[in-house]
Scaffold this active site. Sequence first.
Site, mmCIF file in Angstrom:
data_model
loop_
_atom_site.group_PDB
_atom_site.id
_atom_site.type_symbol
_atom_site.label_atom_id
_atom_site.label_comp_id
_atom_site.label_asym_id
_atom_site.label_seq_id
_atom_site.Cartn_x
_atom_site.Cartn_y
_atom_site.Cartn_z
ATOM 1 N N ASN A 11 0.828 -1.155 -0.032
ATOM 2 C CA ASN A 11 -0.115 0.049 0.016
ATOM 3 C C ASN A 11 1.024 1.083 0.017
ATOM 4 O OD1 ASN A 11 -1.720 2.101 0.479
ATOM 5 N ND2 ASN A 11 -2.367 1.349 2.610
ATOM 6 N N TRP A 12 1.045 1.692 -1.122
ATOM 7 C CA TRP A 12 1.969 3.192 -1.441
ATOM 8 C C TRP A 12 1.508 4.284 -0.678
ATOM 9 C CZ3 TRP A 12 4.065 2.243 -6.973
ATOM 10 C CH2 TRP A 12 4.455 0.915 -7.073
ATOM 11 N N LYS A 13 0.004 4.167 -0.235
ATOM 12 C CA LYS A 13 -0.740 5.372 0.510
ATOM 13 C C LYS A 13 -0.374 6.528 -0.419
ATOM 14 C CE LYS A 13 -0.012 2.946 4.861
ATOM 15 N NZ LYS A 13 -0.076 3.417 6.105
ATOM 16 N N HIS A 97 -9.481 1.306 5.317
ATOM 17 C CA HIS A 97 -8.143 1.354 6.004
ATOM 18 C C HIS A 97 -8.273 2.085 7.071
ATOM 19 C CE1 HIS A 97 -4.097 2.446 6.697
ATOM 20 N NE2 HIS A 97 -3.786 1.214 5.761
ATOM 21 N N GLU A 99 -6.673 4.513 8.182
ATOM 22 C CA GLU A 99 -6.343 5.887 7.784
ATOM 23 C C GLU A 99 -7.854 6.574 7.345
ATOM 24 O OE1 GLU A 99 -2.954 5.204 5.756
ATOM 25 O OE2 GLU A 99 -1.817 4.683 7.558
ATOM 26 N N GLU A 169 -5.022 -4.879 10.702
ATOM 27 C CA GLU A 169 -4.002 -4.133 10.838
ATOM 28 C C GLU A 169 -4.424 -3.148 12.196
ATOM 29 O OE1 GLU A 169 -2.151 -2.713 6.881
ATOM 30 O OE2 GLU A 169 -4.078 -1.569 7.176
ATOM 31 N N GLY A 175 2.676 2.128 10.887
ATOM 32 C CA GLY A 175 3.836 3.398 10.713
ATOM 33 C C GLY A 175 4.563 3.919 11.986
ATOM 34 N N SER A 215 3.691 -2.273 10.381
ATOM 35 C CA SER A 215 5.335 -2.104 10.801
ATOM 36 C C SER A 215 5.826 -3.677 10.241
ATOM 37 C CB SER A 215 5.527 -1.801 11.940
ATOM 38 O OG SER A 215 4.944 -0.418 12.234
ATOM 39 N N GLY A 236 2.972 -1.182 4.394
ATOM 40 C CA GLY A 236 3.038 0.291 3.959
ATOM 41 C C GLY A 236 4.323 0.934 3.589
ATOM 42 N N GLY A 237 5.105 1.442 4.563
ATOM 43 C CA GLY A 237 6.497 2.081 4.439
ATOM 44 C C GLY A 237 7.377 0.847 3.938
HETATM 45 P P1 13P Z 1 3.214 0.315 7.718
HETATM 46 O O1 13P Z 1 3.834 -0.870 7.247
HETATM 47 O O2 13P Z 1 3.858 1.494 7.172
HETATM 48 O O3 13P Z 1 3.206 0.205 9.308
HETATM 49 O O4 13P Z 1 1.624 0.546 7.281
HETATM 50 C C1 13P Z 1 0.909 -0.495 7.438
HETATM 51 C C2 13P Z 1 -0.417 -0.052 6.534
HETATM 52 O O5 13P Z 1 -1.015 0.855 6.795
HETATM 53 C C3 13P Z 1 -0.677 -0.897 5.189
HETATM 54 O O6 13P Z 1 -1.889 -0.808 4.736
#
Ligand code: 13P
Length: 260
Positions: A11-13, A97, A99, A169, A175, A215, A236-237
């Site tokens: 997920n590149w957000k 998600h 977020e 998640e 993050g 993470s 994510g990251g």
């Molecule tokens: P991180 O891997 O950066 O913690 O993010 C996870 C995430 O929100 C994937 O959708």
Amino acid sequence: MSKKLPFIAGNWKMNLTISGAKALAKSIVKACADLPEAEIVLAPPFTALSKVKKTLEDSSVKLAAQNLFWEEKGAFTGEVSAPMLRDAGCQYVIIGHSERRQSFGETDEGVNRKIKAALKSGVFAIFCLGETLVEREHGETMDVITRQIRGGLEGIGGGELKSIVIAYEPVWAIGTGKTASPGQAEEVHSHIREKLALTYGIGPAECAIILYGGSVKPANSFALLSEKNIDGFLIGGASLEAESFIQITREAIRAYKEKK
Ligand code: 13P
């Protein structure tokens, strides 16, 4: 979509320009040619979908969007519909998600409408859920997860469950560098599978793909994926660098093989 392979989604957000997304997708596609034993999905921002789609042609890597709106078309400024995503070449879409739940007020009911819209257009849903730190500290994790599953999957039949990937998640792990321990993650994953079994029966629940996200790094991916009910990752990251994404994928494949 099959559970025979570990499912690894990036997920590149809200990151990357079109050219940056294209370059990252290109590196991942190149490395993935040697990794046929994983189902790999990339979710770039909307602006880069079309260019990344081109880069993924002739590879087994799949394309996902990060959100949709449940209406098919009309006066909804700024929104993108499921038929539009399908037209753009998305096989998957991330829905619910944390977020979006936290920053954009998404509710279980809205998530449910979005999942139904995705399935109606033939786009697989990656349905996200997870508890906050306060909820965990108050011992409410399982209640929150149960409520999110019930609300998100309301009115969805057993046949449709095959088109849904669930991503657990924990909000406190996203993050933050604080990963859930394999035991903490497994406890929730097995709870999710139990709840699915109650509604859909043991067979469909066993077939459901349940991802962990929060993470995920090369160093923790083997232990997490060794857990019985963890079928893959939503990253994510660490998905923003080809090297770490690929290393996680390799570890996931290794763990999946040992688990079988
Ligand atoms: P991180 O891997 O950066 O913690 O993010 C996870 C995430 O929100 C994937 O959708």
